[in-house]
Design an enzyme around this catalytic site. Structure first.
Site, PDB file in Angstrom:
ATOM      1  N   GLU A  96       0.822  -1.213   0.000  1.00 46.98           N
ATOM      2  CA  GLU A  96       0.000   0.000   0.000  1.00 46.98           C
ATOM      3  C   GLU A  96       0.854   1.261   0.000  1.00 46.98           C
ATOM      4  OE1 GLU A  96      -3.395  -1.822   2.963  1.00 46.98           O
ATOM      5  OE2 GLU A  96      -2.583   0.166   3.354  1.00 46.98           O
ATOM      6  N   CYS A 122       3.280   8.545   1.182  1.00 46.60           N
ATOM      7  CA  CYS A 122       3.702   7.596   2.217  1.00 46.60           C
ATOM      8  C   CYS A 122       3.963   6.260   1.525  1.00 46.60           C
ATOM      9  CB  CYS A 122       2.581   7.489   3.249  1.00 46.60           C
ATOM     10  SG  CYS A 122       2.850   6.215   4.469  1.00 46.60           S
ATOM     11  N   CYS A 129       6.044  -7.273   7.645  1.00 47.27           N
ATOM     12  CA  CYS A 129       7.037  -6.724   8.574  1.00 47.27           C
ATOM     13  C   CYS A 129       7.273  -7.762   9.657  1.00 47.27           C
ATOM     14  CB  CYS A 129       6.510  -5.430   9.197  1.00 47.27           C
ATOM     15  SG  CYS A 129       7.679  -4.656  10.334  1.00 47.27           S
ATOM     16  N   CYS A 133       4.694  -5.613  16.049  1.00 45.08           N
ATOM     17  CA  CYS A 133       4.042  -4.662  16.962  1.00 45.08           C
ATOM     18  C   CYS A 133       2.577  -5.068  17.182  1.00 45.08           C
ATOM     19  CB  CYS A 133       4.122  -3.240  16.415  1.00 45.08           C
ATOM     20  SG  CYS A 133       5.822  -2.695  16.183  1.00 45.08           S
ATOM     21  N   CYS A 136      -0.383  -3.289  15.192  1.00 46.51           N
ATOM     22  CA  CYS A 136      -0.216  -3.035  13.756  1.00 46.51           C
ATOM     23  C   CYS A 136      -0.685  -4.212  12.904  1.00 46.51           C
ATOM     24  CB  CYS A 136       1.247  -2.728  13.470  1.00 46.51           C
ATOM     25  SG  CYS A 136       1.603  -2.469  11.724  1.00 46.51           S
ATOM     26  N   CYS A 353      -1.706   1.549   8.160  1.00 47.79           N
ATOM     27  CA  CYS A 353      -1.139   0.698   7.123  1.00 47.79           C
ATOM     28  C   CYS A 353      -1.624  -0.751   7.224  1.00 47.79           C
ATOM     29  CB  CYS A 353       0.385   0.754   7.175  1.00 47.79           C
ATOM     30  SG  CYS A 353       1.081   0.319   8.757  1.00 47.79           S
TER      31      CYS A 353
HETATM   32  N1  SAH Z   1       7.852   0.398  10.635  1.00 43.48           N
HETATM   33  C1  SAH Z   1       7.975   1.802  10.734  1.00 43.48           C
HETATM   34  C2  SAH Z   1       7.242   2.569   9.670  1.00 43.48           C
HETATM   35  C3  SAH Z   1       5.939   2.001   9.224  1.00 43.48           C
HETATM   36  S1  SAH Z   1       4.673   1.895  10.445  1.00 43.48           S
HETATM   37  C4  SAH Z   1       7.552   2.273  12.087  1.00 43.48           C
HETATM   38  O1  SAH Z   1       6.974   1.511  12.850  1.00 43.48           O
HETATM   39  O2  SAH Z   1       7.841   3.427  12.399  1.00 43.48           O
HETATM   40  C5  SAH Z   1       3.889   3.423  10.128  1.00 43.48           C
HETATM   41  C6  SAH Z   1       3.187   4.062  11.309  1.00 43.48           C
HETATM   42  O3  SAH Z   1       1.868   3.531  11.385  1.00 43.48           O
HETATM   43  C7  SAH Z   1       3.858   3.845  12.646  1.00 43.48           C
HETATM   44  O4  SAH Z   1       4.075   5.049  13.336  1.00 43.48           O
HETATM   45  C8  SAH Z   1       2.841   2.981  13.347  1.00 43.48           C
HETATM   46  O5  SAH Z   1       2.904   3.186  14.689  1.00 43.48           O
HETATM   47  C9  SAH Z   1       1.538   3.429  12.735  1.00 43.48           C
HETATM   48  N2  SAH Z   1       0.454   2.469  12.965  1.00 43.48           N
HETATM   49  C10 SAH Z   1       0.493   1.128  12.905  1.00 43.48           C
HETATM   50  N3  SAH Z   1      -0.703   0.590  13.234  1.00 43.48           N
HETATM   51  C11 SAH Z   1      -1.524   1.629  13.497  1.00 43.48           C
HETATM   52  C12 SAH Z   1      -2.888   1.751  13.894  1.00 43.48           C
HETATM   53  N4  SAH Z   1      -3.647   0.677  14.071  1.00 43.48           N
HETATM   54  N5  SAH Z   1      -3.395   2.988  14.072  1.00 43.48           N
HETATM   55  C13 SAH Z   1      -2.639   4.089  13.867  1.00 43.48           C
HETATM   56  N6  SAH Z   1      -1.349   4.057  13.492  1.00 43.48           N
HETATM   57  C14 SAH Z   1      -0.784   2.845  13.314  1.00 43.48           C
HETATM   58 FE1  SF4 Z   2       6.385  -3.092  11.457  1.00 41.01          FE
HETATM   59 FE2  SF4 Z   2       3.944  -2.168  11.920  1.00 41.01          FE
HETATM   60 FE3  SF4 Z   2       5.738  -2.249  13.896  1.00 41.01          FE
HETATM   61 FE4  SF4 Z   2       6.062  -0.460  11.890  1.00 41.01          FE
HETATM   62  S1  SF4 Z   2       4.403  -0.518  13.362  1.00 41.01           S
HETATM   63  S2  SF4 Z   2       7.618  -1.818  12.817  1.00 41.01           S
HETATM   64  S3  SF4 Z   2       5.228  -1.690  10.185  1.00 41.01           S
HETATM   65  S4  SF4 Z   2       4.897  -4.042  12.819  1.00 41.01           S
END
Ligand code: SAH
Ligand code: SF4
Length: 427
Positions: A96, A122, A129, A133, A136, A353
Site C-alpha cells: 500500500e 507515504c 514486517c 508490533c 499493527c 497501514c
Molecule cells: N515500521 C515503521 C514505519 C511504518 S509503520 C515504524 O513503525 O515506524 C507506520 C506508522 O503507522 C507507525 O508510526 C505505526 O505506529 C503506525 N500504525 C500502525 N498501526 C496503526 C494503527 N492501528 N493505528 C494508527 N497508526 C498505526
Molecule cells: Fe512493522 Fe507495523 Fe511495527 Fe512499523 S508498526 S515496525 S510496520 S509491525
C-alpha cells in the site's frame, strides 16, 4: 542486490538503478541522463516514447529493462482528499501507498496568507514486517520480502504521474507505509539516493523522512551514511514495560538505547527528530505519560506527533478520547515541545497501514460467499468512530477536529494554524 524476477522474466527494473549505475551500463553514458529525464521528468512509460534515443537502443533497452514495477489494483479516496493505493508487484505480492494532499499556509511580511498545494507520499518499504508490533495490522503476516529500491521509487513515480502532479511541485516522502525501513536499509538508502537525483525526481533528502520502530544499530548505520534524511521514531510508550508489550523490538533496543542512537544521529540544525506517539485508550494517554515523555526528550531536538490509534478488526486496543489527546498535546506545548496531532486521514479508508490490503483480501474470500466485506468493515469503522465522537467540531468532519485550532500553541515560538497531517516536514 538481487532483483526479484517473475518466472521466465529476465527483465530488470530500470527504476532500481542510480544514474551512475545506469551510466555504467550504457555507451555512450550520456544516454543514461536522457533516459532518467524521460522517466522521471517526462513521465514516459515505454521506451518507444524516448524519441531522442536511437531506435536500436530503444529496442535493446526494451529487451533488458521494464519501467512498471507496480500495477494499481485498487484505490480508495477519503473525503478529505487522501488516496490510498493498493499495488501489485511483479510477483503478485501487494503493498500500500498513500497520497496525502494538503494545503500549506504561508504568511508573508504584509501578513497576507497564501496557500500552496503540498503533497506527501507515504511509501511501503517491505511486504509485511517482522517487528510484530501488537497494534499493527502489517505485523500479522510477518515479513514476506524486502522491496527493492525500484519498487519504492516506483510508488512515488506512479502516484506523481497518475495524479498529474506537476514536475516542479515539491513533494515530501515518508517511509511510513508497510514494513520497517531500517530492516531494509540497503533498498531504502538506495531509494533515497535515486529520488534525490537532479535528473530524476529531485526530491531533497530533507523532504524524506525515514520512520523506524527503533532499531538502534540501524539508526546508527543510517546516521553514518549521512544521507541528510529526516528521522522519525515510533516511540508509542514511555516505559520499557509497556513499550516491550507493544513493540517486541524494545527488548533488543530499549527506550534508552533508542534515545542514545537518536542523540548521535546527524540532523540539520533547523530540523528536529520526529517522535511518533500512537495514543491508545487507557494505556498511554494520561497526563503522567505526557510528563514522562517530556523528561525523556530532554536535551533532544524533538517534535512530537500524536496519532490516534486506528482500530482494526481483531485489535484489542481502543481509540483514545479526544480530550485526552488535547490534554497530552497541551502539556507538551506548554513545556516548549512542538506537538501536533496527526489528523486521522479518514477512518473511511481505514487509514493505518495494512488495512486496505487486508480488506481487499477479505473481499476476495467473502465475494465468493456473496458478502460485501468493504461495506461491513466501513460500517464497523463508522460505528466505532461514533462511539469516540469528539466533543468539539471545528472543521466539520469528526476525525478532523484537531486540525485547526488557532488558540493552541503548537510550539515554543510558532503557532501554525494548520497542523501537520503527517510527519511531512514543512520548509
Ligand atoms: N515500521 C515503521 C514505519 C511504518 S509503520 C515504524 O513503525 O515506524 C507506520 C506508522 O503507522 C507507525 O508510526 C505505526 O505506529 C503506525 N500504525 C500502525 N498501526 C496503526 C494503527 N492501528 N493505528 C494508527 N497508526 C498505526
Ligand atoms: Fe512493522 Fe507495523 Fe511495527 Fe512499523 S508498526 S515496525 S510496520 S509491525
Amino acid at each position: 542486490r538481487k532483483i526479484p524476477k517473475t518466472k521466465g522474466n529476465h527483465l530488470k527494473n530500470l527504476l532500481d538503478f542510480t544514474l551512475k549505475e545506469l551510466k555504467e551500463q550504457l555507451s555512450p553514458p550520456f544516454r543514461a541522463k536522457q533516459i532518467f529525464e524521460w522517466i522521471y521528468k517526462k513521465n514516459a512509460t515505454g521506451f518507444d516514447e524516448m524519441l531522442n534515443l536511437p531506435k536500436d537502443l530503444r529496442t535493446n533497452l526494451a529487451q533488458e529493462f521494464y519501467l512498471d514495477p507496480l500495477k494499481c489494483v485498487k484505490f480508495e479516496q477519503s473525503a478529505d482528499g487522501s488516496i490510498k493505493y493498493l499495488f501489485e508487484l511483479k510477483d503478485g505480492l501487494r503493498i500500500e501507498s498513500v497520497l496525502l494532499p494538503m494545503k500549506e499556509e504561508q504568511t508573508n511580511e504584509q501578513g497576507k496568507i497564501s496557500r500552496h498545494a503540498r503533497y506527501t507520499v507515504c511509501v511501503s518499504s517491505q511486504v509485511g514486517c517482522k517487528m510484530g508490533c501488537a497494534f499493527c495490522l502489517t505485523a500479522k503476516g510477518g515479513l514476506v520480502r524486502n522491496l527493492t529500491a525500484g519498487e519504492i521509487v516506483g510508488q512515488i513515480l506512479w502516484i506523481k504521474r497518475e495524479n498529474k502532479i506537476p514536475y516542479e511541485r515539491r513533494i515530501n516522502v515518508v517511509y511510513m507505509g508497510m514494513g520497517e525501513p531500517l530492516d531494509n536499509l540497503a533498498s531504502v538508502s538506495k531509494a533515497v539516493k535515486i529520488l534525490t537525483e537532479n535528473d530524476g525526481l529531485a526530491i531533497s533528502p530533507r523532504r524524506q523522512t525515514v520512520s523506524t520502530s527503533g532499531l538502534g544499530s540501524q539508526i546508527k548505520k543510517l546516521g553514518k551514511m549521512d544521507l541528510g534524511v529526516l528521522l522519525a521514531i515510533s516511540l508509542h510508550a514511555v516505559t520499557d514495560e509497556l513499550r516491550s508489550r507493544l513493540m517486541p523490538i524494545n527488548k533488543a533496543y530499549n527506550i534508552e538505547a533508542v534515545m542514545d542512537a537518536v542523540r548521535g544521529f546527524p540532523i540539520d540544525m533547523r530540523k528536529r527528530v520526529m517522535f511518533e506517539y500512537l495514543v491508545i485508550r487507557g494505556l498511554n494517554d494520561s497526563l503522567a505519560d505526557a510528563k514522562k515523555l517530556m523528561r525523556l526528550l530532554h536535551g533532544i531536538r524533538a517534535k512530537v506527533n500524536l496519532i490516534y490509534f486506528n482500530p482494526h478488526e481483531g485489535s484489542e486496543f481502543g481509540r483514545p478520547e479526544p480530550s485526552n489527546m488535547v490534554q497530552f498535546q497541551d502539556y507538551l506545548c506548554a513545556h516548549g515541545i512542538t506537538c501536533t496531532i496527526r489528523q486521522s486521514k479518514g477512518l473511511d479508508i481505514s487509514a493505518a497501514c495494512g488495512q486496505l490490503k487486508q480488506r481487499n483480501e477479505k473481499n476476495k474470500i467473502s465475494a465468493q460467499n456473496g458478502i460485501d466485506a468493504d461495506k461491513i468493515s466501513s460500517a464497523k469503522a463508522r460505528e466505532r468512530a461514533g462511539t469516540n465522537e469528539p466533543t468539539i467540531k471545528i472543521s466539520g468532519r469528526k476525525d478532523q477536529v484537531l486540525l485547526t485550532n488557532p488558540s493552541r500553541k503548537t510550539g515554543p515560538k510558532s503557532a501554525p494554524a494548520t497542523q501537520n497531517l503527517t510527519n511531512a516536514e514543512k520548509k
